[in-house]
Design a protein around this motif. Sequence first.
Motif, short mmCIF file in Angstrom:
data_model
loop_
_atom_site.label_atom_id
_atom_site.label_comp_id
_atom_site.label_asym_id
_atom_site.label_seq_id
_atom_site.Cartn_x
_atom_site.Cartn_y
_atom_site.Cartn_z
N UNK A 175 0.84 -1.20 0.00
CA UNK A 175 0.00 0.00 0.00
C UNK A 175 0.87 1.24 0.00
N UNK A 176 1.97 1.21 0.79
CA UNK A 176 2.87 2.37 0.83
C UNK A 176 3.51 2.62 -0.53
N UNK A 177 3.96 1.54 -1.19
CA UNK A 177 4.59 1.71 -2.49
C UNK A 177 3.61 2.26 -3.51
N UNK A 178 2.36 1.79 -3.46
CA UNK A 178 1.37 2.29 -4.41
C UNK A 178 1.08 3.76 -4.17
N UNK A 179 0.97 4.17 -2.93
CA UNK A 179 0.72 5.57 -2.64
C UNK A 179 1.84 6.46 -3.15
N UNK A 180 3.05 5.99 -2.98
CA UNK A 180 4.18 6.77 -3.51
C UNK A 180 4.13 6.85 -5.02
N UNK A 181 3.64 5.78 -5.64
CA UNK A 181 3.59 5.73 -7.11
C UNK A 181 2.59 6.74 -7.65
N UNK A 182 1.40 6.86 -6.97
CA UNK A 182 0.36 7.74 -7.49
C UNK A 182 0.56 9.19 -7.05
N UNK A 183 1.61 9.47 -6.29
CA UNK A 183 1.91 10.84 -5.94
C UNK A 183 1.28 11.31 -4.64
N UNK A 184 0.89 10.38 -3.79
CA UNK A 184 0.34 10.79 -2.46
C UNK A 184 1.44 11.50 -1.68
#
Length: 778
Positions: free
Chosen positions: A739-748
């Motif tokens: 979840x953390x990696x995905x958030x970083x990917x989408x620019x959170x």
Amino acid sequence: MSFRVRLVTFVVALLVAVQALTGVLVYGVTRHALIGEGQRQLGVAAGAFARQLDDLSERVAASVQVLSLDFALRSAIAQQDRATVLSALSNHGRRVGATQMLLVGLDGRVEADTAGRLAPGAAFPYADLVEHALQRPASAVVASHDRAHWMVVVPVFAPDLVGFIAAAIPVDDRLLARLQAQSALPKDVELATVDAGRWRGIAHGAGSGLLVRELGPASSTLPMRAEVVEADDGREYVMQAVPLARSRHSAPVVALLGYSVDAALAPYRAVGLTWAALLGLGLLAGVAGAWLIARSVSRPVERLAASARRIEAGDYAPIGARVQGDELGALAAAFDSMAAAIREREARILHQAAHDPVTGLPNRSAAESAIQRALDAAPNGEAALLMVGLERVPDIVKTLGHGVGDRLMHDVGRRLALVAGADVARATDSRFAVFLPVAARADAVALATRLVDALAEPYREADVSLDLAPAVGIALAPLHGRDAAGLLRRADVALLAAAGSEGAIAVYDEATDPHRPERLSLMGDLLRALEQDEGLALHYQPKLDLATGRIDSVEALVRWRHPRLGLLPPDAFVGLAEQTGHIRRLTRWVLATGIAQASRWHAAGRDMRVSINVSARDVEDAELPRRVAALLAAHGLPAASLVLEITESALMRDPDAALPVLERLAAQGIALSIDDFGVGQSSFAYLRRLPVRELKIDRAFVAPLAQSPEDRVIVRSIVELAHALGCRVTAEGVEERAALDYLATVGCDHAQGYLVARPMEAVALDAFEPDLEFAVGA
């Protein structure tokens, strides 16, 4: 004292008073008349007594004068034959009743004394009588030797004056008695003379001799007219004094004539005794009559009083036996009519007090009493209480009026009674209570289902069809309590849960009850903790900047170590504080504590933004911006270091009141963040108007990111939308690396959750460093 006794006492007292007054008047009039008669009789007797004495004086004088004409006596006097003189005087003295006969010479000296009291040659004591005798016989009553004598002096001629003869006739009791017998003199006749300055009795005839005692000193005035006096023995007399002719050389002598008032009243004693006997008989008759009358009056009154006491106790039975044909009978009839009217009115009032006027069903108070009686009758049995609620009724009443609302509730009551039977009551304006005295959980749920089905049919009136939206809350006995009030309250709580559930039926669950007494006690403890600043603390959960891998902000979360319950999570008391209205005090404490800590970090050179949660009540408080500005100024903290988090639902509760407050906060440079974004009801049009700088994606979308493509799409869309609106994005509830990696990917922008760090105290946060692997590109 009872009425009967009072009436008898009054009648007796009245009779006694009247008779006593009559007796006093009769006695007074009789006494007055007898005294008047006595005064009249004494006046007549005084004249008669004087005449008797004059007659006696004349007879004695004539008799003595006969003696003075006796030749032998005159010869003896002339020859100075003393023996012959004494013999003649003694013989004649016995004939006239004299006790002493004297021969007095021309020189006024005694020449002979038959009694031997005066020696020859002694001066005659009453010279004035000798002087008066030169013209005619002289007489007077004289007092000597405690006796009274009638002294008569006549001259002796032979043929010239050769001397005087004096005869002393005793005026004693016998003489007075004879005078009383010869005329109408009163019984009490006394003679008195002066002795040692006081009047003293010397003769009293047939009387008692008590009158003289009333004269007093010799200087006192004699009663020359008839007067009323009281003797020493207590008897009353009418007394009159008659002065008698006396010698200048003798003490005065008076005759006292007395008329006994008591003796005069004696003949009336028989009349008095007869009157007293009649009085006694009258009193007995009066007591008997008064008692009978009082009894005839008091018995109906007592029955009325007993009936009044029965009415007071709630018994309205008729009086029964009555007094007929008089005022008491009319009163008893009126009393029965009054009791019947009261009985009807009380029955109507009791029915109105215990029943709902619209549906005719028992109201909440009557239902509570009936339920409690049923529970007491079967203390170990199972029972159920169902609370049926119609959530749309308030809106229907506001829209269509109370008339339609009343007809609607009457129809609902009829439907419920057809399904549930007689144990139905109207608990509130929009709720009905149904009690099952013998029922298990399954029975209660089954009945609740039938009730919901019975109310599923819309209510129709004219062209209006109204959906009732019924819901049923269930409380069970003894599981949820053994008292009616507690079951009603718990059924109300269950109804609140049922209204928001899909099946519209809920059984009471203590774990979800926000109104438990212990929670109210918890609020009291919280207020004391706020006032004394004891047990409360702030923990800080770091926020990871996904671009730099640094911790640049934290969220302040309140913790409470209860002195008895230990460490309590926020969910245990924050929500309750919100419900009870104490959330503003809690928020003020959190703001003061959080800003103070942020100020310390700022003074230490650590750039750390602190996020503090505020509730819906805080957002509606117009004083919130002023208080926050005052705290920032007091601690010297820049406004940019503070972030206020508001939930999406709080913003939507009253957006018109919240928007001015948020604009004032934003104008001060304070960053605003919408917490739990995505699960509320805000519209994008309204969101565009809010001066917010951050959106926090709710954990409901973040937790399943690793497995749910749909949630990944939603999160990406929220991030893109927030950035388009110029807002930062923070994802909360991050607990997995994917979840953390995905958030970083989408620019959170920021990530917050247990994967980053748990909430910690400020001291621990000062030493905390994130794992560099969290940084982007690690």
